[in-house]
Structure formats: C-alpha cells, structure tokens
Design a protein around this motif. Structure first.
Motif, short mmCIF file in Angstrom:
data_model
loop_
_atom_site.label_atom_id
_atom_site.label_comp_id
_atom_site.label_asym_id
_atom_site.label_seq_id
_atom_site.Cartn_x
_atom_site.Cartn_y
_atom_site.Cartn_z
N SER A 47 0.82 -1.22 0.00
CA SER A 47 0.00 0.00 0.00
C SER A 47 0.85 1.26 0.00
O SER A 47 0.39 2.33 -0.43
N ALA A 48 2.08 1.16 0.46
CA ALA A 48 2.96 2.33 0.50
C ALA A 48 3.70 2.55 -0.82
O ALA A 48 4.40 3.56 -0.96
N LEU A 49 3.54 1.64 -1.78
CA LEU A 49 4.24 1.78 -3.05
C LEU A 49 3.51 2.77 -3.96
O LEU A 49 2.28 2.94 -3.86
N PRO A 50 4.22 3.41 -4.86
CA PRO A 50 3.61 4.47 -5.69
C PRO A 50 2.45 3.99 -6.56
O PRO A 50 1.47 4.72 -6.72
N PHE A 51 2.54 2.77 -7.12
CA PHE A 51 1.46 2.37 -8.04
C PHE A 51 0.15 2.11 -7.31
O PHE A 51 -0.93 2.30 -7.87
N ILE A 52 0.22 1.74 -6.02
CA ILE A 52 -1.01 1.58 -5.25
C ILE A 52 -1.60 2.94 -4.91
O ILE A 52 -2.82 3.17 -5.03
N GLU A 53 -0.74 3.87 -4.52
CA GLU A 53 -1.22 5.23 -4.24
C GLU A 53 -1.80 5.87 -5.49
O GLU A 53 -2.81 6.59 -5.42
N ALA A 54 -1.21 5.58 -6.64
CA ALA A 54 -1.75 6.11 -7.89
C ALA A 54 -3.12 5.52 -8.19
O ALA A 54 -4.02 6.23 -8.68
N TRP A 90 -5.31 4.48 -5.92
CA TRP A 90 -6.26 5.13 -5.03
C TRP A 90 -6.60 6.53 -5.53
O TRP A 90 -7.77 6.95 -5.52
N THR A 91 -5.58 7.24 -5.98
CA THR A 91 -5.81 8.60 -6.47
C THR A 91 -6.69 8.61 -7.70
O THR A 91 -7.52 9.53 -7.89
N ALA A 92 -6.55 7.60 -8.54
CA ALA A 92 -7.37 7.52 -9.76
C ALA A 92 -8.81 7.12 -9.48
O ALA A 92 -9.63 7.10 -10.39
N GLY A 93 -9.13 6.81 -8.22
CA GLY A 93 -10.50 6.48 -7.87
C GLY A 93 -10.82 5.00 -7.86
O GLY A 93 -12.00 4.63 -7.80
N ALA A 94 -9.81 4.14 -7.93
CA ALA A 94 -10.06 2.70 -7.90
C ALA A 94 -10.56 2.27 -6.52
O ALA A 94 -10.12 2.79 -5.49
N GLY A 95 -11.48 1.32 -6.51
CA GLY A 95 -12.02 0.83 -5.26
C GLY A 95 -11.14 -0.24 -4.64
O GLY A 95 -10.22 -0.76 -5.26
N PRO A 96 -11.41 -0.59 -3.39
CA PRO A 96 -10.57 -1.59 -2.70
C PRO A 96 -10.63 -2.97 -3.35
O PRO A 96 -9.63 -3.69 -3.36
N ILE A 97 -11.80 -3.35 -3.89
CA ILE A 97 -11.91 -4.66 -4.53
C ILE A 97 -11.04 -4.72 -5.78
O ILE A 97 -10.32 -5.69 -6.03
N TYR A 98 -11.08 -3.67 -6.60
CA TYR A 98 -10.28 -3.63 -7.82
C TYR A 98 -8.79 -3.63 -7.48
O TYR A 98 -7.99 -4.35 -8.12
N ILE A 99 -8.40 -2.85 -6.48
CA ILE A 99 -6.99 -2.79 -6.10
C ILE A 99 -6.51 -4.14 -5.56
O ILE A 99 -5.41 -4.61 -5.89
N ALA A 100 -7.36 -4.76 -4.75
CA ALA A 100 -6.98 -6.06 -4.20
C ALA A 100 -6.83 -7.11 -5.30
O ALA A 100 -5.87 -7.89 -5.30
N TRP A 101 -7.77 -7.12 -6.25
CA TRP A 101 -7.75 -8.13 -7.30
C TRP A 101 -6.67 -7.85 -8.35
O TRP A 101 -6.01 -8.77 -8.82
N HIS A 120 -3.95 -5.49 -8.21
CA HIS A 120 -2.59 -5.09 -7.84
C HIS A 120 -2.02 -5.87 -6.66
O HIS A 120 -0.81 -6.09 -6.61
N VAL A 121 -2.86 -6.25 -5.70
CA VAL A 121 -2.35 -6.84 -4.47
C VAL A 121 -2.21 -8.36 -4.59
O VAL A 121 -1.14 -8.93 -4.30
N LEU A 122 -3.26 -9.03 -5.02
CA LEU A 122 -3.25 -10.50 -5.06
C LEU A 122 -2.13 -11.08 -5.91
O LEU A 122 -1.51 -12.07 -5.51
#
Length: 292
Positions: free
Chosen positions: A179-186, A188-199, A201-203
């Motif tokens: 979550s502290a990496l730039p692409f995750i912050e980007a 969030w800034t772009a308006g992506a939801g937690p489900i999209y980010i988890a699926w 970028h994170v998983l």
C-alpha cells in the motif's frame, strides 16, 4: 588474505552442495509419496479393509512366517499393512489439503481486509489472530471434536481453522507494504475501489508468500490430523489413516512393531519432505536468497 578466503569459499560451496542435495532428495521423496497416495487404489496389493484372521500379525518380507504378497506384513485382523498405509496416506493428504485450502481462504480474506481497511476492522481481526496464537490449538481441536463428533466434515473444518492466522499475518503485512508503493497510491488517487486494487494489484504479489506458507502449513496439518486420529478423535475405524494406524497398533509394538513403524515412517517422511520443499520454495521466492 587470499589464502584465508579460499578455504572459506570452499566450505561455503560444500555446504551449499549439501543443502542442494538434501533439498533435491526431499523433493524426490515428496513427489514419490504424493504419487503413491494419488495412485494408491491402483498400486495397492490388497483391499485395505479385507480381513484374514488366518494371516494376522504376519511379519514383513525377510522374516519367518512371511505371508506371500504382504510385503509390509499384516495387522491384528490380517489386513495388509502396506495397503492400509498407502490408503491412509491418501486420506491424510486429502484432509490436509482441504484444511490448508480452507485456512488459506479464511486467513487470506481476513488479512486482505485488515490490510486494506484499517481502523476497527484491522484491530478486531488482529485480536482474533493474537487469540489464535495464544491458545494451543490442539486443545481447541480436541474440545470441538469431543462436542461435535468426529465426522469427516467436522474434522476438515477443524483442520481448516488450524493455521488461518499465519495466512492473515502474512497477507496483512504484505498488503501494508504494497500500500505504500507508488502504483497503489496512484490507483487510489485515480478512484479505484478496494476490490479492484486487491484483485488487480495486491493479489498477484501475494502468490509467492502464500504458496510457501501453504506448503509449510500442509505438514503441520498432517501432524495435527495424525495426532487427532491417534487419540481416537480423527478418522474413525475401519477407515485407515496414518495416525489411527499408529494409535491402533501401539498395543502390538512388542510383538508386531511393523504395524506402527510403517505408518509412522510415512508420517516422518511426509512431514520432513514437505517442510524441506517449503524451505526450497521460500528460498526461490526470496530474490535476496536466490541470488546468493
């Protein structure tokens, strides 16, 4: 200095070669055991439930009174020990895989929630993790099975909640790091939801540590299932499992030790090889260790 460095380098290389040999041997043993368990119905010489009182307590090959075809001997009811051990290993591994998958799903989901949703949700989940770690789970498993019975469904659920806290801790820590990496912050800034980010970028970044933890947890669940079956609260007779075979055969140790030694040896070989396999996967997944 060069003369001192050469023996150190040779010693390090020798230790690395020994480690590689042990890892390759363990992986070969694990593959052999998994294949034997998977193809057990095709390779066993006898039905594991067939009884023959005329052939009871026959020793393995190489001893007197050996019964033809019973290469590992027979038990107190004349059942083939090798056939029961292979079928028992098949059932033990099936239960362990099912329990490990359930633990992965529960712990991975809760760890993902704790990592993405900070605040009260994270505090509640990590409190459950601390409780799970603080209480000896074998006692909890004994209590649950004593109250709810020893059916396979209850046993699988007990094995499933045996190690979910390890997955939760790993996933939460990785999610917090990512979550502290730039692409995750980007994102969030772009308006992506937690489900999209988890699926999205994170998983994908959690696959390696989860595979390693799954492998390490598998051997622990094998030991737990064997312990519960040994105590009579796991797999029930006449269905064989490695732990129940050891438990039922312990009274015959002075006269027929092969009844216990064969399943006990399989438990040791299985847990040892799977643990070494998990260590090897961890080394391969860690870039710092892999490049050494």
């Amino acid at each position: 200095m060069v003369q001192l460095a050469d023996p150190i380098m040779r010693l390090s290389k020798r230790k690395a070669n020994q480690t590689n040999f042990i890892q390759k041997t363990a992986i070969a043993i694990a593959i052999l055991l998994f294949a034997s368990a998977f193809f057990a119905p095709l390779i066993v010489p006898f039905d594991p439930l067939d009884q023959s009182l005329l052939s009871r307590l026959r020793p393995p090959l190489g001893f007197e009174r050996f019964a033809v075809g019973h290469w590992a001997g027979t038990d107190e009811l004349g059942r083939d020990v090798l056939s029961r051990a292979l079928h028992g290993m098949r059932l033990t591994l099936s239960l362990a895989f099912a329990g490990a998958v359930i633990g992965l799903l529960i712990g991975g989901t809760l760890g993902l929630i704790a990592g993405l949703r900070q605040g009260w949700a994270e505090d509640a989940i990590m409190s459950l993790v601390d409780m799970q770690i603080a209480i000896p789970f074998t006692l909890v498993a004994l209590l649950i099975l004593s109250l709810m019975g020893s059916s396979l469904t209850v046993l699988v659920m007990v094995l499933g909640i045996a190690g979910w806290e390890q997955y939760a801790r790993i996933v939460r820590a990785e999610v917090r790091r990512l979550s502290a990496l730039p692409f995750i912050e980007a994102a969030w800034t772009a308006g992506a939801g937690p489900i999209y980010i988890a699926w999205r970028h994170v998983l994908p970044n959690l696959i390696s540590p989860l595979v390693v933890q799954f492998t390490l947890a598998l051997s622990n669940i094998v030991i737990l299932e064997s312990t519960l079956s040994f105590l009579g609260l796991g797999v029930q007779p006449p269905q064989p499992s490695l732990g129940s075979m050891v438990g039922l055969g312990r009274d015959y140790m002075p006269t027929a030790p092969w009844i216990v030694l064969v399943p006990a040896a399989l438990i040791m070989a299985l847990t040892f090889s799977v643990q070494i396999l998990g260590d090897w996967l961890r080394d391969r997944a860690d870039v710092r260790l892999r490049d050494r």
